[in-house]
Write a protein that holds these residues in place. Structure first.
Motif, PDB file in Angstrom:
ATOM      1  N   ASN A  22       1.246  -1.327   0.589  1.00  0.00           N
ATOM      2  CA  ASN A  22       0.240  -0.211   0.361  1.00  0.00           C
ATOM      3  C   ASN A  22       1.120   1.344   0.463  1.00  0.00           C
ATOM      4  O   ASN A  22       2.399   1.607   0.087  1.00  0.00           O
ATOM      5  N   VAL A  23       0.120   2.477  -0.371  1.00  0.00           N
ATOM      6  CA  VAL A  23       0.491   3.601  -0.009  1.00  0.00           C
ATOM      7  C   VAL A  23       0.405   4.543   0.180  1.00  0.00           C
ATOM      8  O   VAL A  23      -1.607   4.280   0.041  1.00  0.00           O
ATOM      9  N   VAL A  24       0.464   5.047   1.084  1.00  0.00           N
ATOM     10  CA  VAL A  24      -0.590   6.390   2.669  1.00  0.00           C
ATOM     11  C   VAL A  24       0.362   7.539   2.118  1.00  0.00           C
ATOM     12  O   VAL A  24       2.039   7.283   1.860  1.00  0.00           O
ATOM     13  N   LEU A  76      -5.668  -2.101  -7.958  1.00  0.00           N
ATOM     14  CA  LEU A  76      -5.097  -0.697  -7.508  1.00  0.00           C
ATOM     15  C   LEU A  76      -5.904  -0.260  -7.305  1.00  0.00           C
ATOM     16  O   LEU A  76      -7.063  -0.023  -7.699  1.00  0.00           O
ATOM     17  N   LEU A  77      -6.925   0.503  -5.556  1.00  0.00           N
ATOM     18  CA  LEU A  77      -7.960   0.675  -5.808  1.00  0.00           C
ATOM     19  C   LEU A  77      -7.008   2.384  -4.454  1.00  0.00           C
ATOM     20  O   LEU A  77      -6.200   2.311  -3.988  1.00  0.00           O
ATOM     21  N   ILE A  78      -7.928   3.108  -5.443  1.00  0.00           N
ATOM     22  CA  ILE A  78      -7.003   4.273  -4.769  1.00  0.00           C
ATOM     23  C   ILE A  78      -8.176   5.072  -3.877  1.00  0.00           C
ATOM     24  O   ILE A  78      -9.541   5.746  -4.468  1.00  0.00           O
ATOM     25  N   VAL A  79      -8.218   5.464  -2.483  1.00  0.00           N
ATOM     26  CA  VAL A  79      -9.245   5.679  -2.073  1.00  0.00           C
ATOM     27  C   VAL A  79      -8.505   7.291  -1.231  1.00  0.00           C
ATOM     28  O   VAL A  79      -7.422   7.569  -0.551  1.00  0.00           O
ATOM     29  N   ASP A  80      -9.654   8.564  -1.614  1.00  0.00           N
ATOM     30  CA  ASP A  80      -9.428  10.040  -1.656  1.00  0.00           C
ATOM     31  C   ASP A  80      -9.449  10.398  -0.313  1.00  0.00           C
ATOM     32  O   ASP A  80     -10.502  10.398   0.025  1.00  0.00           O
ATOM     33  N   VAL A  97      -3.732   2.549  -2.524  1.00  0.00           N
ATOM     34  CA  VAL A  97      -2.895   4.072  -2.080  1.00  0.00           C
ATOM     35  C   VAL A  97      -4.449   4.814  -2.020  1.00  0.00           C
ATOM     36  O   VAL A  97      -5.242   5.219  -2.418  1.00  0.00           O
ATOM     37  N   MET A  98      -3.464   5.992  -0.424  1.00  0.00           N
ATOM     38  CA  MET A  98      -4.845   6.263   0.292  1.00  0.00           C
ATOM     39  C   MET A  98      -3.953   7.581   0.461  1.00  0.00           C
ATOM     40  O   MET A  98      -3.342   7.832   0.742  1.00  0.00           O
ATOM     41  N   ILE A 130     -11.533  -0.266  15.767  1.00  0.00           N
ATOM     42  CA  ILE A 130     -11.545  -0.453  14.675  1.00  0.00           C
ATOM     43  C   ILE A 130     -10.551   0.925  13.688  1.00  0.00           C
ATOM     44  O   ILE A 130     -10.159  -0.329  13.183  1.00  0.00           O
ATOM     45  N   ALA A 131     -10.419   1.262  13.804  1.00  0.00           N
ATOM     46  CA  ALA A 131      -9.090   2.634  12.947  1.00  0.00           C
ATOM     47  C   ALA A 131      -7.512   1.049  13.393  1.00  0.00           C
ATOM     48  O   ALA A 131      -7.368   1.645  12.696  1.00  0.00           O
ATOM     49  N   SER A 132      -7.634   1.348  14.761  1.00  0.00           N
ATOM     50  CA  SER A 132      -6.588   0.795  14.898  1.00  0.00           C
ATOM     51  C   SER A 132      -5.858  -0.352  14.591  1.00  0.00           C
ATOM     52  O   SER A 132      -5.212  -0.525  13.297  1.00  0.00           O
ATOM     53  N   ALA A 133      -7.451  -0.922  14.067  1.00  0.00           N
ATOM     54  CA  ALA A 133      -6.967  -2.040  14.166  1.00  0.00           C
ATOM     55  C   ALA A 133      -7.030  -1.910  11.900  1.00  0.00           C
ATOM     56  O   ALA A 133      -6.335  -2.751  10.809  1.00  0.00           O
ATOM     57  N   MET A 134      -7.420  -1.091  11.711  1.00  0.00           N
ATOM     58  CA  MET A 134      -7.543  -0.694  10.173  1.00  0.00           C
ATOM     59  C   MET A 134      -6.451   0.092   9.799  1.00  0.00           C
ATOM     60  O   MET A 134      -5.182  -1.165   8.799  1.00  0.00           O
ATOM     61  N   ILE A 135      -5.784   0.597  10.761  1.00  0.00           N
ATOM     62  CA  ILE A 135      -4.257   0.789  10.230  1.00  0.00           C
ATOM     63  C   ILE A 135      -3.296  -0.191  10.513  1.00  0.00           C
ATOM     64  O   ILE A 135      -2.381   0.109   9.719  1.00  0.00           O
ATOM     65  N   ASP A 136      -3.302  -0.823  11.263  1.00  0.00           N
ATOM     66  CA  ASP A 136      -2.247  -2.419  11.561  1.00  0.00           C
ATOM     67  C   ASP A 136      -2.092  -2.809   9.929  1.00  0.00           C
ATOM     68  O   ASP A 136      -0.953  -2.992   9.238  1.00  0.00           O
ATOM     69  N   ARG A 137      -3.506  -3.165   8.983  1.00  0.00           N
ATOM     70  CA  ARG A 137      -3.693  -3.470   7.695  1.00  0.00           C
ATOM     71  C   ARG A 137      -3.172  -3.111   6.904  1.00  0.00           C
ATOM     72  O   ARG A 137      -1.837  -3.456   5.996  1.00  0.00           O
ATOM     73  N   ILE A 138      -3.198  -1.530   6.956  1.00  0.00           N
ATOM     74  CA  ILE A 138      -3.150  -1.252   5.848  1.00  0.00           C
ATOM     75  C   ILE A 138      -1.202  -0.868   6.157  1.00  0.00           C
ATOM     76  O   ILE A 138      -0.900  -0.774   5.216  1.00  0.00           O
ATOM     77  N   VAL A 139      -0.566  -0.263   6.814  1.00  0.00           N
ATOM     78  CA  VAL A 139       0.988  -0.294   7.229  1.00  0.00           C
ATOM     79  C   VAL A 139       1.806  -1.434   7.012  1.00  0.00           C
ATOM     80  O   VAL A 139       2.777  -1.005   7.120  1.00  0.00           O
ATOM     81  N   HIS A 140       0.557  -2.881   7.574  1.00  0.00           N
ATOM     82  CA  HIS A 140       2.039  -3.753   7.355  1.00  0.00           C
ATOM     83  C   HIS A 140       2.590  -3.818   6.505  1.00  0.00           C
ATOM     84  O   HIS A 140       3.854  -4.186   6.282  1.00  0.00           O
ATOM     85  N   HIS A 141       2.435  -3.858   5.783  1.00  0.00           N
ATOM     86  CA  HIS A 141       2.922  -3.571   4.144  1.00  0.00           C
ATOM     87  C   HIS A 141       2.699  -2.540   3.312  1.00  0.00           C
ATOM     88  O   HIS A 141       2.419  -2.385   2.611  1.00  0.00           O
ATOM     89  N   ALA A 142       3.654  -1.011   3.516  1.00  0.00           N
ATOM     90  CA  ALA A 142       2.921  -0.665   2.717  1.00  0.00           C
ATOM     91  C   ALA A 142       3.800   0.972   3.058  1.00  0.00           C
ATOM     92  O   ALA A 142       5.344   1.113   4.252  1.00  0.00           O
ATOM     93  N   ASP A 143       3.916   1.860   2.467  1.00  0.00           N
ATOM     94  CA  ASP A 143       5.097   3.424   2.002  1.00  0.00           C
ATOM     95  C   ASP A 143       4.494   4.213   2.166  1.00  0.00           C
ATOM     96  O   ASP A 143       3.118   4.720   1.667  1.00  0.00           O
ATOM     97  N   VAL A 144       4.599   4.871   3.714  1.00  0.00           N
ATOM     98  CA  VAL A 144       3.792   6.149   4.318  1.00  0.00           C
ATOM     99  C   VAL A 144       4.595   7.328   4.079  1.00  0.00           C
ATOM    100  O   VAL A 144       5.929   7.383   3.718  1.00  0.00           O
ATOM    101  N   ILE A 145       4.135   7.672   3.406  1.00  0.00           N
ATOM    102  CA  ILE A 145       4.376   9.232   2.835  1.00  0.00           C
ATOM    103  C   ILE A 145       3.868  10.412   3.460  1.00  0.00           C
ATOM    104  O   ILE A 145       2.730  10.880   3.102  1.00  0.00           O
TER     105      ILE A 145
END
Length: 243
Positions: free
Chosen positions: A105-107, A167-171, A200-201, A219-234
């Motif tokens: 993922n990309v955040v 790829l899904l982009i969530v803006d 990409v979020m 819910i937010a913590s569980a979601m963030i955990d899944r998103i950033v587990h394999h992600a580049d955060v910019i």
């Protein structure tokens, strides 16, 4: 020179193969091949490469149109001078679309006007040109789509269909808070793609504020955990480029 019978046969075969660029290219390339002394194999490769290049460009344009981007924003047009916090090398790497093969993922985080959507669209366009299926929408737009599917009893089918997109982009995550039902649907979207396909979020809020958006810290913590587990955060900083 190519005889009229051979010309007629080539044009027929081009139509049968649904390869119209062959009809357009074989004469011109034939003259070039004779002048340059190409081998038969070199001439054939040149004719076929013209068809393939045009077909790939046409396919890329169709995928870009189908992605429903809000505009055409390329990575090449991004103003890195205004946004020095953006890592040029990382963004160039994301433009290769390799991260999609790894279901990463990309955040993109930062205040409004700092280039998050521009980068998200630019990455998406590169992915479409590389042959990947891409779909763009705002966070509220994705929730509306899932709510509609859920109301028709088609949510599992819709999530399965969306997994076929590389790829899904969530803006604009965070611009409008979600109620409990919307937050649960959004969580299901994230979970369905976890380690299967990429997101990409973009968000104007740091992760610490996502509990406010989704109305539930768990819910937010569980979601963030899944998103950033394999992600580049910019993280983008600075004032709005639009202003």
């Amino acid at each position: 020179m190519i005889g009229p019978e051979a010309v007629s046969q080539i044009e027929y075969y081009a139509r049968a193969l649904r390869a119209p660029r062959i009809s357009e290219a074989f004469r011109r390339l034939g003259d070039q091949a004779r002048d340059a002394g190409w081998s038969h194999e070199e001439y054939l490769a040149a004719v076929l490469s013209k068809e393939v290049a045009e077909r790939e460009a046409s396919g890329a344009n169709l995928r870009i149109k189908a992605a429903r981007f809000p505009g055409h924003k390329s990575l090449e047009d991004f103003n890195f001078d205004h946004q020095p916090s953006a890592d040029r090398n990382l963004i160039a790497h994301l433009g290769t679309s390799v991260f999609l093969t790894e279901a990463k993922n990309v955040v993109l985080l930062g205040p409004p006007g700092t280039g998050k959507t521009h980068l998200a669209v630019g990455i998406g366009i590169k992915a479409a040109k590389a042959g990947h299926r891409v779909l763009f929408d705002t966070a509220t737009g994705w929730v509306s789509r899932l709510q509609d599917a859920h109301s028709r009893g088609k949510l599992p089918a819709e999530l399965a269909r969306l997994r076929r997109y590389s790829l899904l982009i969530v803006d604009e995550v965070g611009y409008i808070p979600f109620d409990q039902d919307a937050a649960n649907l959004f969580f299901q979207l994230v979970s369905s793609r976890y380690e299967h396909a990429s997101l990409v979020m973009t968000s104007n809020l740091p992760f610490a504020r996502w509990g406010d958006v989704f109305g539930d810290l768990t819910i937010a913590s569980a979601m963030i955990d899944r998103i950033v587990h394999h992600a580049d955060v910019i993280s983008l900083k600075g004032n709005s480029y639009r202003l």
